[in-house]
Design a protein around this motif. Structure first.
Motif, PDB file in Angstrom:
ATOM      1  N   UNK A 141      -8.313   6.653  -6.843  1.00  8.40           N
ATOM      2  CA  UNK A 141      -9.315   5.698  -6.359  1.00  8.40           C
ATOM      3  C   UNK A 141      -8.820   5.026  -5.084  1.00  8.40           C
ATOM      4  N   UNK A 142      -7.572   4.580  -5.102  1.00 11.61           N
ATOM      5  CA  UNK A 142      -7.018   3.903  -3.930  1.00 11.61           C
ATOM      6  C   UNK A 142      -6.902   4.853  -2.741  1.00 11.61           C
ATOM      7  N   UNK A 146      -8.649   4.089   0.769  1.00 10.39           N
ATOM      8  CA  UNK A 146      -7.861   4.068   2.012  1.00 10.39           C
ATOM      9  C   UNK A 146      -8.475   4.998   3.059  1.00 10.39           C
ATOM     10  N   UNK A 147      -8.967   6.137   2.591  1.00 10.22           N
ATOM     11  CA  UNK A 147      -9.609   7.077   3.511  1.00 10.22           C
ATOM     12  C   UNK A 147     -10.881   6.471   4.111  1.00 10.22           C
ATOM     13  N   UNK A 148     -11.672   5.792   3.285  1.00  6.77           N
ATOM     14  CA  UNK A 148     -12.923   5.199   3.751  1.00  6.77           C
ATOM     15  C   UNK A 148     -12.705   3.954   4.607  1.00  6.77           C
ATOM     16  N   UNK A 187      -8.969  -4.623  -7.821  1.00  6.91           N
ATOM     17  CA  UNK A 187      -9.406  -3.654  -6.820  1.00  6.91           C
ATOM     18  C   UNK A 187     -10.456  -4.253  -5.886  1.00  6.91           C
ATOM     19  N   UNK A 188     -11.303  -5.107  -6.425  1.00  6.62           N
ATOM     20  CA  UNK A 188     -12.323  -5.754  -5.604  1.00  6.62           C
ATOM     21  C   UNK A 188     -11.673  -6.606  -4.510  1.00  6.62           C
ATOM     22  N   UNK A 193      -9.994  -7.069   1.265  1.00  5.32           N
ATOM     23  CA  UNK A 193      -8.951  -7.288   2.267  1.00  5.32           C
ATOM     24  C   UNK A 193      -8.893  -6.115   3.241  1.00  5.32           C
ATOM     25  N   UNK A 194      -9.084  -4.892   2.743  1.00  5.98           N
ATOM     26  CA  UNK A 194      -9.078  -3.742   3.636  1.00  5.98           C
ATOM     27  C   UNK A 194     -10.274  -3.781   4.596  1.00  5.98           C
TER      28      UNK A 194
END
Length: 251
Positions: A141-142, A146-148, A187-188, A193-194
Motif C-alpha cells: 500500500x505504501x 509513494x508512486x502516486x 496511513x491517513x 503529509x505526502x
C-alpha cells in the motif's frame, strides 16, 4: 485441456484457450515457446486454476477438512502441528501425483494462522481469530502511495488527489473485513503529509511559497521564515501542517 473439455463443448472456445496457452512469450525481445503452465497475470490463469483444482476441493471436502482457496492459493486449517504436517504431505502427494502439478515448497508451510497470509489477509492471535492486514499488504500500500505522490512527477493537484482517492477507496473496499482502524488513521495522516510535501515542491521559489502561505492565512512572520527555509519538502510538510490542516490541501 481435458478438464476444460468436461464442461466446455464448444470447439471454438477450446481452440482459443489452447492457442492462448501455446502463444509463447517475449523475453528481452526474443519470442520463447510455452512448454507448460499459463501466462501469469492474465485473466485466464485463475480461471484455469479453479477448473483444475476443483478436484482438490472435492478431495479436501471428502476428507472433512476446513480450507479456503482462491485460484492456486490455498490454506487448510487443522487442530495441531502434527496434523498439519500429515495433511500437507498427503495433499502434496495428491496434487503432484494425481493432478500432475508442482507444489511450491518455498511458499508452503505448516504454521499458526497468524503467521500466514491469504490474499493480503491474516489473523490476530486471539480466540476470536480477528481478521487483520498482512504485513506485506501495508508495505505494498505504501509503495503504491509513494508512486502516486512522487514529488518528482509533476501533475495537477486535483488529478493527483483523484488518482489517490481511486486507489485508496478500492483498497479500503477490498480490505473492509480486516480490523484496521488504527492502521487507517496512521496511513491517513501519512498520506496527507505526502500531499503537503508535493504541494510544497510545486511552490518551488520562496516568492511563490510566501504568496501561497499568506493566502492560507499564515502569520507574516511565520510565512517569511517558512518560505525562505532551506529544509527539504518532506521536512517542511510537517511544518505546513497548521497551514494545510485536514481538508485544505484537497481544495
Amino acid at each position: 485441456m481435458a478438464r476444460v473439455a468436461r464442461k466446455v463443448t464448444d470447439k471454438r472456445v477450446l481452440k482459443l484457450i489452447r492457442s492462448y496457452l501455446n502463444v509463447g512469450a517475449v523475453v528481452e525481445g526474443t519470442r520463447e515457446r510455452t512448454e507448460e503452465g499459463t501466462p501469469q497475470g492474465g485473466p485466464l490463469s485463475p480461471l484455469l486454476a479453479n477448473i483444475l483444482l476443483d478436484d482438490l476441493d472435492r478431495e479436501l471436502t471428502k476428507r472433512g477438512l476446513r480450507f479456503v482457496r482462491y485460484a492456486d492459493d490455498c490454506n487448510i486449517f487443522v487442530a495441531s502441528k502434527r496434523a498439519g504436517k500429515r495433511v500437507m504431505e498427503s495433499v502434496i502427494r495428491f496434487v503432484e501425483g494425481k493432478l500432475k502439478l508442482k507444489v511450491n515448497r518455498v511458499k508452503s508451510a505448516v504454521d499458526r494462522p497468524w503467521n500466514r497470509k491469504f490474499l493480503g489477509f491474516s489473523f490476530l492471535p486471539n480466540k476470536q481469530a480477528t481478521i487483520r492486514l498482512a504485513l506485506k499488504t501495508l508495505t505494498r500500500f505504501k509503495e503504491k502511495v509513494r508512486e502516486l505522490t512522487d514529488r518528482t512527477k509533476t501533475m495537477p493537484r486535483e488529478e493527483r488527489i483523484q488518482r489517490l482517492n481511486r486507489f485508496v477507496l478500492g483498497w479500503i473496499g477490498y480490505f473492509r473485513l480486516a480490523a484496521a482502524k488504527n492502521h487507517c488513521r496512521t496511513l491517513d495522516q501519512w498520506i496527507r503529509r505526502r500531499l503537503r510535501m508535493c504541494l510544497w515542491k510545486q511552490w518551488k521559489a520562496p516568492k511563490a511559497r510566501l504568496r501561497n502561505l499568506r493566502a492560507l492565512g499564515v502569520p507574516e512572520w511565520a510565512a517569511r521564515i517558512m518560505a525562505n527555509s532551506r529544509r527539504g519538502p518532506w521536512e517542511m510538510s510537517r511544518n505546513t501542517n497548521n497551514a494545510l490542516p485536514t481538508g485544505k490541501q484537497e481544495g
